[in-house]
Design a protein around this motif. Structure first.
Motif, short mmCIF file in Angstrom:
data_model
loop_
_atom_site.label_atom_id
_atom_site.label_comp_id
_atom_site.label_asym_id
_atom_site.label_seq_id
_atom_site.Cartn_x
_atom_site.Cartn_y
_atom_site.Cartn_z
N GLY A 24 -33.25 8.32 18.18
CA GLY A 24 -33.35 8.26 19.39
C GLY A 24 -34.18 7.43 19.92
N PRO A 25 -34.84 6.91 21.17
CA PRO A 25 -35.71 6.10 21.64
C PRO A 25 -36.90 6.30 20.82
N PRO A 26 -37.78 5.62 19.86
CA PRO A 26 -39.15 6.16 19.47
C PRO A 26 -40.18 5.98 20.64
N ALA A 27 -40.92 7.24 20.25
CA ALA A 27 -42.34 7.18 20.99
C ALA A 27 -43.02 5.98 20.47
N LEU A 28 -43.02 5.81 19.07
CA LEU A 28 -43.91 4.95 18.32
C LEU A 28 -43.26 4.61 16.99
N ILE A 29 -43.28 3.50 16.53
CA ILE A 29 -43.27 2.95 15.24
C ILE A 29 -44.44 2.47 14.80
N LEU A 30 -44.93 3.14 13.69
CA LEU A 30 -46.21 2.39 13.19
C LEU A 30 -45.97 1.83 11.98
N GLY A 31 -46.47 0.48 12.09
CA GLY A 31 -45.82 -0.71 11.25
C GLY A 31 -46.94 -1.36 10.35
N CYS A 32 -46.65 -1.20 9.03
CA CYS A 32 -47.32 -2.09 8.12
C CYS A 32 -46.60 -3.16 7.73
N GLY B 105 -50.76 -5.73 1.41
CA GLY B 105 -49.79 -5.07 0.58
C GLY B 105 -49.33 -3.95 1.23
N GLU B 106 -47.95 -3.33 0.98
CA GLU B 106 -47.68 -2.20 1.61
C GLU B 106 -47.21 -1.06 0.44
N ILE C 206 -46.02 -2.29 -3.07
CA ILE C 206 -45.08 -3.28 -2.60
C ILE C 206 -45.66 -4.54 -1.94
N ASN C 207 -44.95 -5.62 -1.74
CA ASN C 207 -45.48 -6.90 -0.98
C ASN C 207 -44.17 -7.40 -0.06
N GLN C 208 -44.64 -8.06 0.75
CA GLN C 208 -43.81 -8.95 1.55
C GLN C 208 -42.64 -8.21 2.25
N THR C 209 -42.99 -6.76 2.71
CA THR C 209 -42.15 -5.78 3.44
C THR C 209 -42.91 -5.45 4.75
N PHE C 210 -41.77 -5.07 5.61
CA PHE C 210 -42.10 -4.27 6.80
C PHE C 210 -42.17 -2.85 6.44
N THR C 211 -43.08 -1.88 6.48
CA THR C 211 -43.04 -0.53 5.84
C THR C 211 -43.68 0.20 7.18
#
Length: 386
Positions: A323-331, A365-366, A373-378
Motif C-alpha cells: 500500500g502507499p508507504p508512510a516512509l521509505i528509508l533509503g541508503c 557502501g550499502e 554491497i556497492n552501487q545499490t539503492f537499499t
C-alpha cells in the motif's frame, strides 16, 4: 528549513524533516519543531560532514532530550524534497507505533559472535519491553564508519546473531572527501564504530535492495592483492589501473569517481552480481576498493541500464505489496548520484524520491542481509497505519 511538499504532517508517524541551515542550533531547532510531539520516541538523522559535528551533536541532544538519537554523516542527503547537499535530514518515530532499541559497536575489529549475540539479545529485550503490542515484528538498520574497512566482518557476524531478522544499512560518508566518516550514538559522533538500530512495529514493511547494472562478457581476474587495505595490485597479471583503463577505454590519468560509477566491476555469487566499487587509483597504479577483495576472484565488467526507470519499477512494486508507504528509508550509493549528475537527471531523481516518500542518505557502501554491497539503492519500505 526546506520547502518540501512531501514532508510529513504533524500527526503522521514516522515524521520527516530537513534543514539546510549550517548553524547547529538553528538546524536542531528547526528539526525539533517539525518532529515534536508527545509520542516522539526516537529520532534518526543523516547529516553533511560540513557541520561542526561536536556542536551539532550537543545542539541535537538539547533540542530533543530526553528522546534518544542515532545517525551518521553522509555523502549527500535524501530529504523529503529529494536530493540535498550540505544539510541534515531527520525521521521521528512515535512510541505508539514503533519500539526501538539502539546500541553502538565501539571496537569493530574485536566484534565476534558472543558480543553480537549479547547485542542482539539486548535490543530484542528493549523492543519487547517498549512494543505497543505483541504482534510487532523487528527489522535492523546498521550504520557503519564508511572508511573502517571492517564492514564484512561486522556484518557477517551480526547476520549470524540476528537469526533471520531482516536487516540493511549504509556506510557513513563525508561529502566525497574520503577522509573522516562518523556515526552518532550515545550522545556523540564516533569513528571506527557502528550503530545498530532495531525497529519493531506491527506496520507492514519490506527490506529490499536493487541496482541497475547488467553484466558484460569481459572478465578480470585479481592476480595480486593487498587484502588488508582492499587494494588490487594486478588484474590479469597486469598493473591493475592500466588493465582497468584498457577495459574502459580511458587513460589511467582520466580514471575518477565518475568513470568508476559508469564502468563498475562485480563478483558473481550464484545467479546474482554484487558490485565491488573502485574508490581511487593509488600512486603505485593499484586500485583501492570500497569492498573486500581477494586474490583469485573473477570480476565481471558491468554496464548501466536506465537507473530511474528501474528504480521507479521497484518503488511501484513496493507500493502494490504494502500500500502507499508512510516512509521509505533509503541508503543510496553516492556513485549512483554521481552517475545521475553526469546524466543531468538529478531533478528527475528528486521528484521520483519525493513522490515515493523516500528519506535517507548517499552512502559509501550499502548493507543487505549481512552482505556489504556497492552501487545499490537499499532500504526498507514501511506501510501506513492499518
Amino acid at each position: 528549513m526546506f520547502d518540501a511538499p512531501g514532508s510529513s504532517s504533524p500527526t503522521a508517524s514516522p515524521r520527516t524533516a530537513a534543514s539546510d541551515s549550517l548553524d547547529p542550533e538553528r538546524a536542531a531547532a528547526e528539526l525539533a519543531e517539525a518532529l515534536a510531539g508527545p509520542g516522539l520516541g526516537f529520532v534518526l538523522f543523516f547529516c553533511s560532514a560540513d557541520y561542526p559535528l561536536a556542536a551539532l551533536g550537543e545542539a541535537l541532544e538539547r533540542a530533543f532530550a530526553p528522546v534518544p538519537l542515532a545517525g551518521c554523516t553522509t555523502a549527500g542527503e535524501i530529504t523529503p524534497a529529494g536530493y540535498g547537499r550540505g544539510c541534515i535530514v531527520a525521521i521521528g518515530f512515535d512510541r505508539d507505533d514503533f519500539a526501538i532499541g539502539c546500541a553502538r559497536v565501539a571496537d569493530l575489529e574485536a566484534f565476534a559472535l558472543p558480543q553480537a549475540q549479547r547485542l542482539v539479545d539486548g535490543l530484542l529485550a528493549d523492543c519487547r519491553r517498549r512494543a505497543p503490542d505483541a504482534e510487532a515484528r523487528p527489522f535492523v538498520l546498521t550504520l557503519l564508519d564508511g572508511l573502517s574497512s571492517s564492514e564484512e566482518q561486522v556484518l557477517s557476524t551480526l547476520e549470524a546473531a540476528l537469526g533471520g531478522i531482516p536487516n540493511f544499512g549504509g556506510s557513513a560518508g563525508d561529502d566525497n572527501r574520503l577522509s573522516h566518516t562518523h556515526v552518532y550514538a550515545e550522545g556523540g559522533f564516533h569513528d571506527a564504530s557502528a550503530v545498530v538500530v532495531m525497529i519493531a512495529s506491527r506496520r507492514p514493511f519490506e527490506v529490499f535492495t536493487t541496482h541497475h547494472l547488467r553484466p558484460r562478457r569481459e572478465k578480470l581476474v585479481v592476480t595480486a592483492v593487498d587484502r588488508e587495505r582492499r587494494r588490487v595490485l594486478e588484474l590479469n597479471a597486469a598493473p591493475a589501473a592500466e588493465e582497468y583503463a584498457r577495459l574502459v577505454g580511458r587513460p589511467v590519468a582520466a580514471l575518477d569517481a565518475g568513470v568508476f560509477a559508469r564502468h563498475p566491476l562485480a563478483v558473481r555469487i550464484g545467479e546474482d552480481h554484487y558490485v565491488r566499487s573502485i574508490q581511487r587509483v593509488d600512486d603505485d597504479g593499484g586500485l583501492r576498493f570500497y569492498c573486500a577483495v581477494e586474490n583469485g576472484i573473477v570480476l565481471t565488467a558491468m554496464e548501466p541500464a536506465p537507473m530511474l526507470e528501474e528504480l521507479a519499477g521497484v518503488l511501484d512494486g513496493l507500493g502494490r505489496r504494502l500500500g502507499p508507504p508512510a516512509l521509505i528509508l533509503g541508503c543510496d550509493c553516492f556513485l549512483r548520484r554521481l552517475e545521475l549528475e553526469a546524466l543531468g537527471r538529478v531533478e528527475d531523481a528528486s521528484r521520483l524520491l519525493a513522490e515515493a516518500r523516500v528519506v535517507g542518505f548517499n552512502t559509501y557502501g550499502e548493507q543487505h542481509q549481512g552482505r556489504h554491497i556497492n552501487q545499490t539503492f537499499t532500504g526498507v519500505a514501511i506501510g501506513s497505519r492499518g
